[in-house]
Motif scaffolding. Structure first.
Motif, short mmCIF file in Angstrom:
data_model
loop_
_atom_site.label_atom_id
_atom_site.label_comp_id
_atom_site.label_asym_id
_atom_site.label_seq_id
_atom_site.Cartn_x
_atom_site.Cartn_y
_atom_site.Cartn_z
N TYR A 271 0.84 -1.19 0.00
CA TYR A 271 0.00 0.00 0.00
C TYR A 271 0.88 1.25 0.00
O TYR A 271 2.02 1.24 0.49
N GLY B 37 -7.87 6.22 4.97
CA GLY B 37 -7.41 4.85 4.80
C GLY B 37 -7.73 3.97 5.99
O GLY B 37 -8.05 4.44 7.08
N ALA C 129 -5.13 -0.51 3.54
CA ALA C 129 -5.42 0.26 2.34
C ALA C 129 -4.34 1.35 2.25
O ALA C 129 -3.49 1.47 3.14
#
Length: 342
Positions: free
Chosen positions: A4, A56, A87
């Protein structure tokens, strides 16, 4: 394994970015890309690597409630050493870009110049850096700390600096002796001429330039130490901003650096000082009560809100923070450092 994108915005509106897998904590991922973010214990107990997630999803591992209370977690605060992305993440850091390193943190050798008892259970330790390829000067920001390696061990202990940057290479510390503590045990038998290994300077609890806003310094116990460094820098630089120091202890024999505070006042005539004892003797002539009591008395009658620099126990920092916010001080006026067991 999925990687990520992690983006951290600093207080001065710059940013750093790096990749992190869901199995890796953010601090380790940044280290892997030679981005050394401010941190200390790397175990979720000291709070030095705090940041705020603004976008996120993530998983937060086990952390100390002292280092990251539930109300801080609820607003999105995390410890980078215990945060695993789920994420892409965007975070805000409570420090400027220049506190991020992109090279190895300096390690130096220093000689013990003086060890003296200055109050009940407290030692003053004066070290002098040994010259290396960069010279012998002691360069650091007022309020920062050094990690000192315990002789005969790989363990390190973090202690705030009390003095100001200097060409002599002198580093001054005031250290509370902890029964059975590794470094405290060494200090009981430390000798002038001993050599110690140090790492640093480290830390983001430093003075901020904020126009003509008054500066108030609040310290309990050895929380006074980094505040002394800040006040000494103001004195050396001839800064005439309005300033106050609130220093608290329980008993009179726990007080230290009283002469040093008077010397600072000679150079900073605008500095007001309140020495607060929560358990004073009959002859005590200064403030009778806690620093919280003194601060509560004074915050209620202000026309100009100050910047607050607070250092001490979690209880003190939380109490002062809650009090300041209740009196209308914004978060941007608060700088604090907690003393925790890492």
């Amino acid at each position: 394994m999925t990687n990520y994108d992690i983006t951290i915005h600093t207080r001065d509106r710059q940013r750093v970015s790096f990749a992190c897998s869901e199995a890796e904590d953010l601090l380790s991922a940044a280290d892997r890309e030679s981005i050394l973010l401010p941190s200390q214990c790397r175990k979720g107990t000291c709070g030095a690597c705090v940041a705020t997630v603004t976008a996120g999803a993530y998983r937060l591992g086990e952390v100390s409630m002292e280092a990251l209370p539930e109300n801080a977690q609820a607003r999105g605060d995390v410890l980078l050493c215990r945060t695993y992305p789920r994420a892409d993440l965007i975070l805000e850091a409570p420090y400027d870009y220049n506190y991020i390193r992109f090279e190895r943190i300096p390690e130096r050798e220093a000689e013990v110049i003086e060890v003296t008892m200055v109050a009940t259970g407290m030692r003053r330790l004066l070290l002098r850096l040994q010259p290396d390829a960069q010279g012998g000067a002691a360069e650091f920001e007022a309020g920062q700390f050094m990690e000192i390696q315990v002789p005969g061990s790989d363990a390190r202990r973090a202690y705030s600096l009390a003095n100001n940057t200097n060409w002599n290479g002198d580093l001054e510390f005031f250290i509370t002796l902890r029964p059975g503590g590794a470094f405290s045990t060494y200090l009981e038998s430390a000798l002038v001429g001993d050599r110690l290994n140090l790492r640093g300077p480290l830390g983001t609890f430093t003075l901020r330039e904020n126009g003509l806003r008054p500066r108030w310094f609040v310290g309990g116990g050895t929380g006074l130490v980094p505040l002394l460094s800040m006040l000494r820098r103001m004195a050396d630089w001839g800064e005439m901003l309005p300033a106050r120091l609130y220093f608290g202890a329980r008993y009179e024999d726990e007080l230290f650096c009283q002469e040093e505070i008077r010397e600072i006042q000679d150079k900073l005539p605008q500095l007001q000082v309140k020495i607060c004892l929560s358990r004073p003797g009959n002859q005590w002539a200064d403030y009778r009560g806690s620093v919280m009591d003194a601060l509560r008395d004074d915050l209620g009658s202000l026309a100009v809100l100050p910047d607050l620099y607070v250092c001490g126990s979690t209880r003190l920092v939380q109490g002062v923070t809650e009090l300041a916010l209740s009196q209308g001080l914004p978060d941007s006026c608060l700088q604090f450092e907690r003393f925790l067991s890492a």
